[in-house]
Design a protein around this motif. Sequence first.
Motif, mmCIF file in Angstrom:
data_model
loop_
_atom_site.group_PDB
_atom_site.id
_atom_site.type_symbol
_atom_site.label_atom_id
_atom_site.label_comp_id
_atom_site.label_asym_id
_atom_site.label_seq_id
_atom_site.Cartn_x
_atom_site.Cartn_y
_atom_site.Cartn_z
ATOM 1 N N PRO A 115 0.838 -1.203 0.000
ATOM 2 C CA PRO A 115 0.000 0.000 0.000
ATOM 3 C C PRO A 115 0.869 1.247 0.000
ATOM 4 O O PRO A 115 2.043 1.210 0.373
ATOM 5 C CB PRO A 115 -0.810 -0.130 1.288
ATOM 6 N N ASP A 116 0.308 2.347 -0.440
ATOM 7 C CA ASP A 116 1.071 3.593 -0.470
ATOM 8 C C ASP A 116 1.236 4.203 0.915
ATOM 9 O O ASP A 116 2.191 4.932 1.146
ATOM 10 C CB ASP A 116 0.379 4.602 -1.399
ATOM 11 N N LEU A 117 0.325 3.915 1.812
ATOM 12 C CA LEU A 117 0.395 4.535 3.126
ATOM 13 C C LEU A 117 -0.352 3.679 4.135
ATOM 14 O O LEU A 117 -1.396 3.109 3.817
ATOM 15 C CB LEU A 117 -0.236 5.931 3.075
ATOM 16 N N ILE A 118 0.223 3.567 5.327
ATOM 17 C CA ILE A 118 -0.473 2.932 6.444
ATOM 18 C C ILE A 118 -0.473 3.943 7.580
ATOM 19 O O ILE A 118 0.571 4.264 8.133
ATOM 20 C CB ILE A 118 0.199 1.620 6.884
ATOM 21 N N VAL A 119 -1.650 4.459 7.892
ATOM 22 C CA VAL A 119 -1.789 5.458 8.939
ATOM 23 C C VAL A 119 -2.042 4.737 10.258
ATOM 24 O O VAL A 119 -2.985 3.968 10.384
ATOM 25 C CB VAL A 119 -2.953 6.417 8.630
ATOM 26 N N ARG A 120 -1.192 4.973 11.215
ATOM 27 C CA ARG A 120 -1.330 4.354 12.532
ATOM 28 C C ARG A 120 -2.384 5.095 13.347
ATOM 29 O O ARG A 120 -2.349 6.314 13.445
ATOM 30 C CB ARG A 120 0.003 4.376 13.279
ATOM 31 N N LEU A 121 -3.301 4.331 13.912
ATOM 32 C CA LEU A 121 -4.350 4.890 14.751
ATOM 33 C C LEU A 121 -4.031 4.646 16.225
ATOM 34 O O LEU A 121 -3.327 3.687 16.556
ATOM 35 C CB LEU A 121 -5.705 4.261 14.420
ATOM 36 N N PRO A 122 -4.542 5.479 17.111
ATOM 37 C CA PRO A 122 -4.385 5.200 18.538
ATOM 38 C C PRO A 122 -5.030 3.862 18.894
ATOM 39 O O PRO A 122 -6.044 3.474 18.322
ATOM 40 C CB PRO A 122 -5.119 6.366 19.217
ATOM 41 N N GLY A 123 -4.417 3.164 19.809
ATOM 42 C CA GLY A 123 -4.952 1.882 20.210
ATOM 43 C C GLY A 123 -4.422 0.720 19.396
ATOM 44 O O GLY A 123 -4.965 -0.390 19.481
ATOM 45 N N GLY A 124 -3.379 0.946 18.579
ATOM 46 C CA GLY A 124 -2.781 -0.149 17.822
ATOM 47 C C GLY A 124 -3.450 -0.466 16.512
ATOM 48 O O GLY A 124 -3.050 -1.411 15.825
ATOM 49 N N ARG A 125 -4.457 0.302 16.094
ATOM 50 C CA ARG A 125 -5.123 0.067 14.814
ATOM 51 C C ARG A 125 -4.426 0.874 13.714
ATOM 52 O O ARG A 125 -3.551 1.704 13.975
ATOM 53 C CB ARG A 125 -6.592 0.468 14.907
ATOM 54 N N SER A 126 -4.808 0.620 12.457
ATOM 55 C CA SER A 126 -4.197 1.327 11.334
ATOM 56 C C SER A 126 -5.181 1.379 10.174
ATOM 57 O O SER A 126 -6.127 0.595 10.103
ATOM 58 C CB SER A 126 -2.897 0.637 10.888
ATOM 59 N N VAL A 127 -4.936 2.328 9.256
ATOM 60 C CA VAL A 127 -5.752 2.508 8.052
ATOM 61 C C VAL A 127 -4.843 2.409 6.842
ATOM 62 O O VAL A 127 -3.821 3.097 6.761
ATOM 63 C CB VAL A 127 -6.485 3.874 8.063
ATOM 64 N N VAL A 128 -5.224 1.565 5.883
ATOM 65 C CA VAL A 128 -4.451 1.389 4.658
ATOM 66 C C VAL A 128 -4.956 2.377 3.609
ATOM 67 O O VAL A 128 -6.158 2.485 3.373
ATOM 68 C CB VAL A 128 -4.581 -0.059 4.133
#
Length: 294
Positions: A115-128
Amino acid sequence: SEAKGDLEQRQQAIAAVVEPIQLALGKIDAEVRRVETSRLEAYGALSEEVKSLLGSQEKLQLETGNLVKALRRPEARGRWGEMQLRRVVEFAGMLNHVDFVEQESSNTEEGRRRPDLIVRLPGGRSVVVDAKTPLDAYLSAIEAKTEEERAVFLIAHARQLKEQVRKLAQSAYTSQFTDTPEFVVLFLPSDAFFTAALEQEPGLIEEAFQQSVLIATPATLVALLKTVYYGWRQESLTENAQKIAAEARELYNRVRIFSEHIDKVGKGLEDAVKAHNRASSAFASRVLPQGRRV
Protein backbone atom coordinates in the motif's frame (compact mmCIF):
# COMPACT_ATOMS: atom_id res chain seq x y z
CA SER A 1 -15.92 107.03 -44.47
CA GLU A 2 -18.87 106.01 -42.31
CA ALA A 3 -18.99 102.58 -44.01
CA LYS A 4 -15.25 102.12 -43.59
CA GLY A 5 -15.37 103.05 -39.92
CA ASP A 6 -18.31 100.72 -39.37
CA LEU A 7 -16.43 97.89 -41.13
CA GLU A 8 -13.37 98.39 -38.91
CA GLN A 9 -15.54 98.29 -35.80
CA ARG A 10 -17.18 95.13 -37.00
CA GLN A 11 -13.74 93.54 -37.75
CA GLN A 12 -12.53 94.45 -34.29
CA ALA A 13 -15.68 92.97 -32.74
CA ILE A 14 -15.28 89.77 -34.77
CA ALA A 15 -11.58 89.56 -33.79
CA ALA A 16 -12.53 89.96 -30.13
CA VAL A 17 -15.01 87.11 -30.49
CA VAL A 18 -12.72 84.87 -32.55
CA GLU A 19 -9.58 85.29 -30.40
CA PRO A 20 -10.82 83.21 -27.39
CA ILE A 21 -12.01 80.56 -29.83
CA GLN A 22 -8.54 80.46 -31.39
CA LEU A 23 -6.95 80.16 -27.95
CA ALA A 24 -9.36 77.36 -27.02
CA LEU A 25 -8.69 75.57 -30.32
CA GLY A 26 -4.96 75.86 -29.66
CA LYS A 27 -5.36 74.27 -26.25
CA ILE A 28 -7.56 71.55 -27.75
CA ASP A 29 -4.98 70.88 -30.44
CA ALA A 30 -2.21 70.61 -27.84
CA GLU A 31 -4.31 68.29 -25.73
CA VAL A 32 -5.15 66.16 -28.77
CA ARG A 33 -1.46 65.89 -29.61
CA ARG A 34 -0.67 64.89 -26.01
CA VAL A 35 -3.43 62.29 -26.01
CA GLU A 36 -2.25 60.93 -29.35
CA THR A 37 1.31 60.68 -28.04
CA SER A 38 0.09 58.86 -24.93
CA ARG A 39 -2.07 56.59 -27.09
CA LEU A 40 0.88 55.66 -29.27
CA GLU A 41 3.03 54.94 -26.21
CA ALA A 42 0.26 52.90 -24.61
CA TYR A 43 -0.37 51.05 -27.86
CA GLY A 44 3.33 50.22 -28.10
CA ALA A 45 3.41 48.99 -24.51
CA LEU A 46 0.21 47.01 -25.10
CA SER A 47 1.72 45.45 -28.20
CA GLU A 48 4.75 44.36 -26.20
CA GLU A 49 2.51 42.94 -23.47
CA VAL A 50 0.46 41.06 -26.06
CA LYS A 51 3.62 39.64 -27.60
CA SER A 52 4.87 38.61 -24.16
CA LEU A 53 1.47 37.09 -23.37
CA LEU A 54 1.50 35.15 -26.63
CA GLY A 55 4.99 33.88 -25.81
CA SER A 56 3.89 32.85 -22.33
CA GLN A 57 0.81 31.19 -23.79
CA GLU A 58 2.93 29.21 -26.20
CA LYS A 59 5.25 28.14 -23.37
CA LEU A 60 2.22 27.24 -21.25
CA GLN A 61 0.75 25.17 -24.04
CA LEU A 62 4.09 23.44 -24.50
CA GLU A 63 4.43 22.73 -20.78
CA THR A 64 0.80 21.60 -20.59
CA GLY A 65 1.40 19.25 -23.49
CA ASN A 66 4.50 17.87 -21.78
CA LEU A 67 2.54 17.46 -18.54
CA VAL A 68 -0.26 15.61 -20.32
CA LYS A 69 2.28 13.36 -22.03
CA ALA A 70 3.97 12.69 -18.70
CA LEU A 71 0.67 11.93 -16.96
CA ARG A 72 -0.17 9.40 -19.64
CA ARG A 73 2.77 7.29 -18.44
CA PRO A 74 1.74 4.98 -15.58
CA GLU A 75 4.97 5.48 -13.60
CA ALA A 76 4.64 9.28 -13.79
CA ARG A 77 1.00 9.13 -12.69
CA GLY A 78 1.89 6.87 -9.79
CA ARG A 79 4.69 9.15 -8.66
CA TRP A 80 2.43 12.20 -8.90
CA GLY A 81 -0.24 10.44 -6.84
CA GLU A 82 2.33 9.55 -4.17
CA MET A 83 3.58 13.15 -4.06
CA GLN A 84 0.05 14.47 -3.65
CA LEU A 85 -0.56 11.91 -0.92
CA ARG A 86 2.58 13.00 0.93
CA ARG A 87 1.60 16.67 0.69
CA VAL A 88 -1.82 15.89 2.14
CA VAL A 89 -0.24 13.94 5.00
CA GLU A 90 2.23 16.74 5.77
CA PHE A 91 -0.55 19.35 5.61
CA ALA A 92 -2.59 17.31 8.08
CA GLY A 93 0.34 17.41 10.54
CA MET A 94 1.07 13.65 10.44
CA LEU A 95 4.87 13.58 10.60
CA ASN A 96 6.74 10.97 8.60
CA HIS A 97 7.43 7.67 10.41
CA VAL A 98 5.78 8.89 13.60
CA ASP A 99 2.07 8.24 13.26
CA PHE A 100 2.17 6.66 9.81
CA VAL A 101 4.42 4.41 7.70
CA GLU A 102 5.02 4.95 3.99
CA GLN A 103 5.58 2.18 1.45
CA GLU A 104 5.19 -0.73 3.87
CA SER A 105 4.87 -4.03 2.01
CA SER A 106 4.04 -7.59 2.96
CA ASN A 107 4.03 -10.97 1.25
CA THR A 108 0.75 -12.73 0.47
CA GLU A 109 -0.23 -15.82 -1.49
CA GLU A 110 -0.96 -13.62 -4.52
CA GLY A 111 2.46 -11.98 -4.30
CA ARG A 112 4.03 -8.96 -2.72
CA ARG A 113 1.52 -6.19 -1.95
CA ARG A 114 2.49 -2.68 -1.01
CA PRO A 115 0.00 0.00 0.00
CA ASP A 116 1.07 3.59 -0.47
CA LEU A 117 0.39 4.54 3.13
CA ILE A 118 -0.47 2.93 6.44
CA VAL A 119 -1.79 5.46 8.94
CA ARG A 120 -1.33 4.35 12.53
CA LEU A 121 -4.35 4.89 14.75
CA PRO A 122 -4.38 5.20 18.54
CA GLY A 123 -4.95 1.88 20.21
CA GLY A 124 -2.78 -0.15 17.82
CA ARG A 125 -5.12 0.07 14.81
CA SER A 126 -4.20 1.33 11.33
CA VAL A 127 -5.75 2.51 8.05
CA VAL A 128 -4.45 1.39 4.66
CA VAL A 129 -4.36 4.10 1.95
CA ASP A 130 -3.69 3.31 -1.72
CA ALA A 131 -3.23 6.15 -4.26
CA LYS A 132 -4.78 5.63 -7.71
CA THR A 133 -4.56 7.92 -10.75
CA PRO A 134 -6.95 6.70 -13.51
CA LEU A 135 -6.25 9.50 -16.01
CA ASP A 136 -6.23 8.01 -19.52
CA ALA A 137 -9.93 8.50 -20.25
CA TYR A 138 -10.10 11.74 -18.25
CA LEU A 139 -7.27 13.35 -20.25
CA SER A 140 -8.89 12.16 -23.47
CA ALA A 141 -12.15 13.79 -22.34
CA ILE A 142 -10.35 17.09 -21.77
CA GLU A 143 -8.83 16.92 -25.26
CA ALA A 144 -12.14 15.91 -26.91
CA LYS A 145 -13.34 18.17 -29.74
CA THR A 146 -17.07 17.57 -29.30
CA GLU A 147 -19.42 17.07 -26.37
CA GLU A 148 -20.33 13.60 -27.64
CA GLU A 149 -16.70 12.46 -27.55
CA ARG A 150 -16.26 14.04 -24.14
CA ALA A 151 -19.27 12.18 -22.75
CA VAL A 152 -17.94 8.87 -24.10
CA PHE A 153 -14.54 9.39 -22.50
CA LEU A 154 -16.07 10.48 -19.17
CA ILE A 155 -18.14 7.28 -19.09
CA ALA A 156 -14.93 5.34 -19.72
CA HIS A 157 -13.27 7.32 -16.90
CA ALA A 158 -16.02 6.30 -14.48
CA ARG A 159 -15.59 2.67 -15.55
CA GLN A 160 -11.83 2.89 -14.94
CA LEU A 161 -12.41 4.21 -11.44
CA LYS A 162 -14.92 1.43 -10.72
CA GLU A 163 -12.33 -1.08 -11.90
CA GLN A 164 -9.76 0.42 -9.54
CA VAL A 165 -12.27 0.07 -6.70
CA ARG A 166 -12.87 -3.57 -7.60
CA LYS A 167 -9.15 -4.37 -7.72
CA LEU A 168 -8.54 -2.62 -4.41
CA ALA A 169 -11.42 -4.53 -2.83
CA GLN A 170 -9.88 -7.80 -4.05
CA SER A 171 -6.42 -6.90 -2.72
CA ALA A 172 -7.50 -8.21 0.71
CA TYR A 173 -5.67 -5.51 2.67
CA THR A 174 -8.21 -5.88 5.49
CA SER A 175 -7.22 -9.52 5.94
CA GLN A 176 -3.55 -8.92 5.16
CA PHE A 177 -3.23 -6.30 7.92
CA THR A 178 -5.20 -7.71 10.82
CA ASP A 179 -5.22 -4.46 12.80
CA THR A 180 -6.97 -2.41 10.07
CA PRO A 181 -10.61 -1.29 10.19
CA GLU A 182 -13.13 -2.88 7.87
CA PHE A 183 -12.33 -0.57 4.94
CA VAL A 184 -9.45 0.56 2.69
CA VAL A 185 -9.00 4.15 1.49
CA LEU A 186 -8.62 4.75 -2.27
CA PHE A 187 -6.95 8.15 -2.69
CA LEU A 188 -7.52 10.25 -5.83
CA PRO A 189 -4.99 13.13 -6.12
CA SER A 190 -7.58 15.57 -7.49
CA ASP A 191 -11.22 16.32 -6.64
CA ALA A 192 -11.92 16.88 -10.34
CA PHE A 193 -11.30 13.20 -11.13
CA PHE A 194 -13.84 12.11 -8.52
CA THR A 195 -16.42 14.73 -9.55
CA ALA A 196 -16.18 13.74 -13.22
CA ALA A 197 -16.73 10.08 -12.31
CA LEU A 198 -19.66 10.88 -9.99
CA GLU A 199 -21.39 12.79 -12.79
CA GLN A 200 -21.52 9.53 -14.74
CA GLU A 201 -21.92 7.12 -11.77
CA PRO A 202 -23.88 8.86 -8.97
CA GLY A 203 -23.95 5.67 -6.90
CA LEU A 204 -20.19 5.16 -7.01
CA ILE A 205 -19.64 6.07 -3.34
CA GLU A 206 -22.21 3.55 -2.06
CA GLU A 207 -20.99 0.86 -4.45
CA ALA A 208 -17.39 1.34 -3.33
CA PHE A 209 -18.31 1.33 0.36
CA GLN A 210 -20.23 -1.92 -0.11
CA GLN A 211 -16.87 -3.37 -1.20
CA SER A 212 -15.16 -1.94 1.93
CA VAL A 213 -13.45 0.80 -0.09
CA LEU A 214 -13.63 4.47 0.90
CA ILE A 215 -12.87 6.87 -1.98
CA ALA A 216 -11.04 9.96 -0.71
CA THR A 217 -9.86 13.15 -2.40
CA PRO A 218 -7.28 15.56 -0.91
CA ALA A 219 -10.01 17.47 0.93
CA THR A 220 -11.67 14.42 2.50
CA LEU A 221 -8.36 12.72 3.27
CA VAL A 222 -7.13 15.84 5.07
CA ALA A 223 -10.28 15.73 7.20
CA LEU A 224 -9.69 12.04 7.95
CA LEU A 225 -6.04 12.55 8.83
CA LYS A 226 -6.85 15.60 10.95
CA THR A 227 -9.22 13.41 12.95
CA VAL A 228 -6.46 10.84 13.40
CA TYR A 229 -4.03 13.63 14.35
CA TYR A 230 -6.35 14.90 17.09
CA GLY A 231 -6.83 11.32 18.20
CA TRP A 232 -3.07 11.00 18.60
CA ARG A 233 -3.02 14.26 20.55
CA GLN A 234 -5.65 12.93 22.92
CA GLU A 235 -3.69 9.67 23.17
CA SER A 236 -0.57 11.67 24.06
CA LEU A 237 -2.51 13.64 26.67
CA THR A 238 -3.83 10.39 28.12
CA GLU A 239 -0.33 8.91 28.28
CA ASN A 240 0.95 12.06 29.97
CA ALA A 241 -1.89 11.93 32.48
CA GLN A 242 -1.09 8.30 33.24
CA LYS A 243 2.57 9.16 33.72
CA ILE A 244 1.64 12.03 36.01
CA ALA A 245 -0.60 9.72 38.04
CA ALA A 246 2.18 7.12 38.31
CA GLU A 247 4.68 9.76 39.40
CA ALA A 248 2.17 11.11 41.92
CA ARG A 249 1.68 7.61 43.38
CA GLU A 250 5.45 7.19 43.62
CA LEU A 251 5.78 10.61 45.28
CA TYR A 252 3.06 9.67 47.77
CA ASN A 253 4.85 6.42 48.64
CA ARG A 254 8.15 8.23 49.12
CA VAL A 255 6.55 10.89 51.33
CA ARG A 256 4.88 8.13 53.37
CA ILE A 257 8.19 6.32 53.90
CA PHE A 258 9.92 9.62 54.74
CA SER A 259 7.24 10.42 57.31
CA GLU A 260 7.78 7.01 58.91
CA HIS A 261 11.49 7.77 59.19
CA ILE A 262 10.68 11.16 60.71
CA ASP A 263 8.43 9.43 63.25
CA LYS A 264 11.24 7.05 64.16
CA VAL A 265 13.64 9.97 64.48
CA GLY A 266 11.13 11.74 66.71
CA LYS A 267 10.71 8.67 68.89
CA GLY A 268 14.49 8.28 69.10
CA LEU A 269 14.88 11.94 70.12
CA GLU A 270 12.17 11.49 72.74
CA ASP A 271 13.93 8.41 74.16
CA ALA A 272 17.24 10.29 74.07
CA VAL A 273 15.72 13.22 75.98
CA LYS A 274 14.30 10.85 78.60
CA ALA A 275 17.66 9.09 78.92
CA HIS A 276 19.39 12.47 79.17
CA ASN A 277 17.01 13.59 81.91
CA ARG A 278 17.48 10.34 83.84
CA ALA A 279 21.24 10.64 83.51
CA SER A 280 21.18 14.28 84.68
CA SER A 281 18.95 13.39 87.63
CA ALA A 282 21.21 10.48 88.65
CA PHE A 283 24.31 12.69 88.31
CA ALA A 284 22.77 15.41 90.47
CA SER A 285 21.29 13.11 93.12
CA ARG A 286 23.92 10.41 93.41
CA VAL A 287 27.21 11.36 91.78
CA LEU A 288 27.59 14.96 93.02
CA PRO A 289 26.79 14.20 96.72
CA GLN A 290 29.28 11.39 96.71
CA GLY A 291 31.81 13.68 95.09
CA ARG A 292 31.24 16.29 97.77
CA ARG A 293 31.73 13.71 100.49
CA VAL A 294 34.96 12.62 98.81
